[in-house]
Design a protein around this motif. Structure first.
Motif, PDB file in Angstrom:
ATOM      1  N   HIS A   3      95.191  -3.044 153.110  1.00 20.57           N
ATOM      2  CA  HIS A   3      94.196  -1.823 152.945  1.00 20.57           C
ATOM      3  C   HIS A   3      93.094  -2.358 151.717  1.00 20.57           C
ATOM      4  O   HIS A   3      92.131  -1.666 151.717  1.00 20.57           O
ATOM      5  N   TYR A   4      93.628  -3.118 150.645  1.00 16.36           N
ATOM      6  CA  TYR A   4      92.678  -3.454 149.825  1.00 16.36           C
ATOM      7  C   TYR A   4      91.675  -4.879 150.233  1.00 16.36           C
ATOM      8  O   TYR A   4      90.925  -5.304 149.376  1.00 16.36           O
ATOM      9  N   ILE A   5      91.771  -5.238 151.438  1.00 13.23           N
ATOM     10  CA  ILE A   5      91.205  -6.511 151.735  1.00 13.23           C
ATOM     11  C   ILE A   5      89.569  -6.206 151.453  1.00 13.23           C
ATOM     12  O   ILE A   5      88.903  -7.292 151.364  1.00 13.23           O
ATOM     13  N   VAL A   6      89.195  -5.160 152.228  1.00 11.98           N
ATOM     14  CA  VAL A   6      87.642  -4.990 151.854  1.00 11.98           C
ATOM     15  C   VAL A   6      87.278  -4.900 150.441  1.00 11.98           C
ATOM     16  O   VAL A   6      86.206  -5.434 150.087  1.00 11.98           O
ATOM     17  N   PHE A   7      87.893  -4.343 149.660  1.00 11.56           N
ATOM     18  CA  PHE A   7      87.755  -4.269 148.155  1.00 11.56           C
ATOM     19  C   PHE A   7      87.764  -5.621 147.793  1.00 11.56           C
ATOM     20  O   PHE A   7      86.692  -6.047 146.799  1.00 11.56           O
ATOM     21  N   GLU A   8      88.716  -6.549 148.153  1.00 17.44           N
ATOM     22  CA  GLU A   8      88.663  -7.875 147.480  1.00 17.44           C
ATOM     23  C   GLU A   8      87.618  -8.549 148.031  1.00 17.44           C
ATOM     24  O   GLU A   8      86.983  -9.480 147.342  1.00 17.44           O
ATOM     25  N   VAL A   9      87.040  -8.656 149.256  1.00 21.46           N
ATOM     26  CA  VAL A   9      85.869  -9.319 149.800  1.00 21.46           C
ATOM     27  C   VAL A   9      84.507  -8.679 149.113  1.00 21.46           C
ATOM     28  O   VAL A   9      83.877  -9.545 148.556  1.00 21.46           O
ATOM     29  N   GLY A  10      84.506  -7.477 148.763  1.00 16.14           N
ATOM     30  CA  GLY A  10      83.390  -6.991 147.952  1.00 16.14           C
ATOM     31  C   GLY A  10      83.500  -7.462 146.604  1.00 16.14           C
ATOM     32  O   GLY A  10      82.319  -7.981 146.197  1.00 16.14           O
ATOM     33  N   LEU A  11      84.676  -7.709 146.086  1.00 17.32           N
ATOM     34  CA  LEU A  11      84.528  -8.447 144.563  1.00 17.32           C
ATOM     35  C   LEU A  11      84.052  -9.889 144.691  1.00 17.32           C
ATOM     36  O   LEU A  11      83.546 -10.270 143.755  1.00 17.32           O
ATOM     37  N   ALA A  12      84.577 -10.506 145.750  1.00 22.02           N
ATOM     38  CA  ALA A  12      84.376 -12.112 146.175  1.00 22.02           C
ATOM     39  C   ALA A  12      82.850 -11.980 146.194  1.00 22.02           C
ATOM     40  O   ALA A  12      82.099 -13.043 145.418  1.00 22.02           O
ATOM     41  N   LEU A  13      82.191 -11.272 146.977  1.00 25.32           N
ATOM     42  CA  LEU A  13      80.543 -11.208 147.051  1.00 25.32           C
ATOM     43  C   LEU A  13      80.035 -10.942 145.798  1.00 25.32           C
ATOM     44  O   LEU A  13      79.024 -11.729 145.287  1.00 25.32           O
ATOM     45  N   VAL A  14      80.687 -10.130 144.896  1.00 28.55           N
ATOM     46  CA  VAL A  14      80.151  -9.770 143.659  1.00 28.55           C
ATOM     47  C   VAL A  14      80.098 -11.207 142.505  1.00 28.55           C
ATOM     48  O   VAL A  14      78.937 -11.536 142.129  1.00 28.55           O
ATOM     49  N   LEU A  15      81.290 -11.689 142.667  1.00 31.11           N
ATOM     50  CA  LEU A  15      81.403 -13.046 142.047  1.00 31.11           C
ATOM     51  C   LEU A  15      80.282 -14.128 142.364  1.00 31.11           C
ATOM     52  O   LEU A  15      79.735 -14.710 141.567  1.00 31.11           O
ATOM     53  N   ILE A  16      80.235 -14.361 143.661  1.00 28.19           N
ATOM     54  CA  ILE A  16      79.392 -15.239 144.360  1.00 28.19           C
ATOM     55  C   ILE A  16      77.893 -14.956 143.900  1.00 28.19           C
ATOM     56  O   ILE A  16      77.135 -15.949 143.553  1.00 28.19           O
ATOM     57  N   ALA A  17      77.719 -13.624 143.960  1.00 32.00           N
ATOM     58  CA  ALA A  17      76.179 -13.253 143.598  1.00 32.00           C
ATOM     59  C   ALA A  17      75.795 -13.640 142.073  1.00 32.00           C
ATOM     60  O   ALA A  17      74.792 -14.149 141.661  1.00 32.00           O
ATOM     61  N   LEU A  18      76.819 -13.371 141.073  1.00 31.07           N
ATOM     62  CA  LEU A  18      76.808 -13.639 139.860  1.00 31.07           C
ATOM     63  C   LEU A  18      76.709 -15.072 139.299  1.00 31.07           C
ATOM     64  O   LEU A  18      75.906 -15.524 138.614  1.00 31.07           O
ATOM     65  N   ALA A  19      77.535 -15.778 140.228  1.00 26.39           N
ATOM     66  CA  ALA A  19      77.508 -17.431 140.102  1.00 26.39           C
ATOM     67  C   ALA A  19      75.939 -17.889 140.374  1.00 26.39           C
ATOM     68  O   ALA A  19      75.512 -18.867 139.979  1.00 26.39           O
ATOM     69  N   GLY A  20      75.413 -17.217 141.660  1.00 28.34           N
ATOM     70  CA  GLY A  20      74.248 -17.479 142.107  1.00 28.34           C
ATOM     71  C   GLY A  20      73.072 -17.158 140.866  1.00 28.34           C
ATOM     72  O   GLY A  20      72.053 -18.041 140.786  1.00 28.34           O
ATOM     73  N   LEU A  21      73.172 -16.136 140.202  1.00 26.53           N
ATOM     74  CA  LEU A  21      72.102 -15.837 139.242  1.00 26.53           C
ATOM     75  C   LEU A  21      72.452 -16.453 138.012  1.00 26.53           C
ATOM     76  O   LEU A  21      71.319 -16.867 137.487  1.00 26.53           O
ATOM     77  N   VAL A  22      73.509 -17.016 137.590  1.00 23.64           N
ATOM     78  CA  VAL A  22      73.739 -17.760 136.602  1.00 23.64           C
ATOM     79  C   VAL A  22      73.160 -19.435 136.727  1.00 23.64           C
ATOM     80  O   VAL A  22      72.233 -19.838 135.886  1.00 23.64           O
ATOM     81  N   ARG A  54      93.648 -12.636 141.325  1.00 20.80           N
ATOM     82  CA  ARG A  54      93.765 -13.715 142.403  1.00 20.80           C
ATOM     83  C   ARG A  54      93.445 -13.025 143.592  1.00 20.80           C
ATOM     84  O   ARG A  54      93.962 -12.057 144.105  1.00 20.80           O
ATOM     85  N   PHE A  55      92.786 -13.665 144.448  1.00 21.22           N
ATOM     86  CA  PHE A  55      92.145 -13.579 145.885  1.00 21.22           C
ATOM     87  C   PHE A  55      93.254 -13.987 146.732  1.00 21.22           C
ATOM     88  O   PHE A  55      93.134 -15.259 147.279  1.00 21.22           O
ATOM     89  N   ILE A  56      94.435 -13.329 147.174  1.00 19.53           N
ATOM     90  CA  ILE A  56      95.533 -13.582 147.907  1.00 19.53           C
ATOM     91  C   ILE A  56      95.430 -12.955 149.207  1.00 19.53           C
ATOM     92  O   ILE A  56      95.564 -13.721 150.296  1.00 19.53           O
ATOM     93  N   GLU A  57      95.257 -11.726 149.138  1.00 23.26           N
ATOM     94  CA  GLU A  57      95.291 -11.080 150.402  1.00 23.26           C
ATOM     95  C   GLU A  57      94.095 -11.266 151.282  1.00 23.26           C
ATOM     96  O   GLU A  57      94.333 -11.272 152.752  1.00 23.26           O
ATOM     97  N   SER A  58      92.944 -11.366 150.716  1.00 28.32           N
ATOM     98  CA  SER A  58      91.520 -11.766 151.678  1.00 28.32           C
ATOM     99  C   SER A  58      91.449 -13.412 151.838  1.00 28.32           C
ATOM    100  O   SER A  58      90.506 -13.584 152.177  1.00 28.32           O
ATOM    101  N   ALA A  59      92.516 -14.155 151.143  1.00 29.99           N
ATOM    102  CA  ALA A  59      91.787 -15.648 151.155  1.00 29.99           C
ATOM    103  C   ALA A  59      91.957 -16.014 152.602  1.00 29.99           C
ATOM    104  O   ALA A  59      90.948 -17.080 152.688  1.00 29.99           O
TER     105      ALA A  59
END
Length: 415
Positions: A3-22, A54-59
């Protein structure tokens, strides 16, 4: 499903967006940032005290979304071209693709032999170092707005040629590594099926263009998107079942639809999906890399492989471009653009693991891919500067002008 998978995917998108901004702030290619941030939070990353980032459940879900990203990247690249343009360049593509494979495969064999590996490991290493990354090449071409460049036809052709080679080579290697034997008839059949399927799809697709123009004359944006995506995923998925990479299937669909009168509407539809899922692909690629495995002998072996690949790609690009009548600068762009390695190299390393070969193959492939995934986009972006520096040493332009003058001389004499 956790049930945390949506939260993990959301965190992944935040990290991807930050990487893009950098990367935007630093004015550097975004691809290495996506990969590195994926490594930092992947299943193999460290825990920080009692916190587990670590992104394990949503990998698995993120990996699937990444596969979709590859499809959209190659589909869009196909839309920028057409079957007609590739058909006209058919002979030069076969010549250029053969040159590219021969040079890089031979150098891969020499590398494996020079490092003292057994025969089966040498063959796996040659496969790892020969095949470029379709996803990274497509992303770089689109980001740098080089889809209209004269050398891009050859780059696309080499990508498709590599896929035919890959179908044959995996058949041979699987037989040798997994079962200890390989049927010549089976290998030839796999090659003929892959090549025949690709040619048939292009020829039949071109014949169906008038019909496609009528079918795609759909007012509803929702229905239009469903029809386009249904064709993309169905054909790409079917391609995979007959051992043609799903990414190449997506490229072929794009090449066919590029002939229709709806191509601009399709491009406008696809661009947001291409950018979104494409970013997820490179992040998911980073998730698969274990940072702890990247040191020791694997590091030195990968650095040797990178040097050989850079030399081989540049030489192959110059020769392939010359065979197609391209300028030295355009030829140099070929070698510098397709230098990136990625998904296919990892597939080769995994095949070695499945066959019980030396364990160093996987960390070697991971480090090799990571270095070239970072260097490749940078070399492509700075290709103009690199060419100028090399031209001062090797005088490519002077040789090209002298050769052109000699070829034009008989016509002048006859006059």
């Amino acid at each position: 499903m956790n049930h945390y998978i949506v939260f993990e995917v959301g965190l992944a998108l935040v990290l991807i967006a930050l990487a893009g901004l950098v990367s935007t702030k630093l004015r550097f290619s975004v691809i290495p940032f996506y990969i590195l941030i994926g490594m930092a939070v992947g299943p193999h990353a460290f825990k920080i005290w009692h916190l587990d980032f670590r992104f394990i459940e949503s990998a698995a879900l993120i990996e699937f979304m990444g596969r979709i990203g590859v499809l959209f990247l190659l589909f869009y690249l196909g839309l920028e071209f057409s079957v007609g343009r590739l058909v006209k360049a058919g002979r030069s593509i076969v010549t250029g693709g053969t040159i590219y494979i021969l040079i890089n495969f031979t150098l891969g064999l020499i590398l494996g032999w020079g490092l003292g590996f057994p025969l089966e490991e040498i063959l796996v290493i040659a496969g790892i170092t020969t095949i470029s990354s379709s996803a990274i090449v497509a992303k770089v071409l689109v980001d740098l707005k080089r889809t209209a460049n004269p050398e891009t036809e050859m780059i696309l052709g080499i990508i498709m040629f590599e896929d035919v080679f890959l179908a044959v080579y995996i058949s041979i290697l699987s037989g040798l590594v997994l079962s200890g034997s390989s049927s010549l008839g089976g290998v030839l059949l796999s090659a003929l099926i892959a090549l025949g399927y690709m040619l048939a799809l292009l020829v039949v697709g071109r014949k169906l263009v008038p019909w496609l123009n009528r079918v795609l004359n759909i007012r509803s944006g929702e229905l239009f998107a469903l029809v386009i995506f249904a064709a993309l995923f169905l054909i790409a998925g079917f391609s995979e079942t007959i051992h043609v990479a799903e990414a190449i299937g997506a490229l072929l669909v794009g090449l066919v639809l590029a002939e229709t009168e709806h191509v601009k509407r399709i491009e406008k539809l696809v661009i947001p999906f291409r950018d979104f899922f494409g970013a997820i692909f490179f992040f998911s690629f980073g998730l698969t890399i274990d940072p702890l495995s990247l040191g020791g002998d694997a590091l030195w072996y990968s650095l040797a492989a990178v040097i050989i690949t850079l030399i081989g790609n540049f030489a192959a690009g110059m020769l392939a471009g010359r065979s197609a009548g391209l300028s030295p600068r355009s030829s140099a762009n070929i070698g510098l653009t397709i230098v990136s390695r990625g998904e296919f190299s990892i597939i080769m390393a995994n095949l070695g693991k499945a066959g019980g070969l030396l364990a160093i193959l996987q960390p070697f492939a991971a480090m090799y891919v990571l270095i070239l995934a970072i260097l490749g986009p940078l070399l492509t972006k700075e290709s103009k500067t690199i060419y100028k520096l090399l031209d001062k040493v090797f005088q490519f332009e002077k040789r090209h002008l002298a050769r052109s003058s000699r070829q034009a001389a008989p016509a002048t004499d006859n006059e």
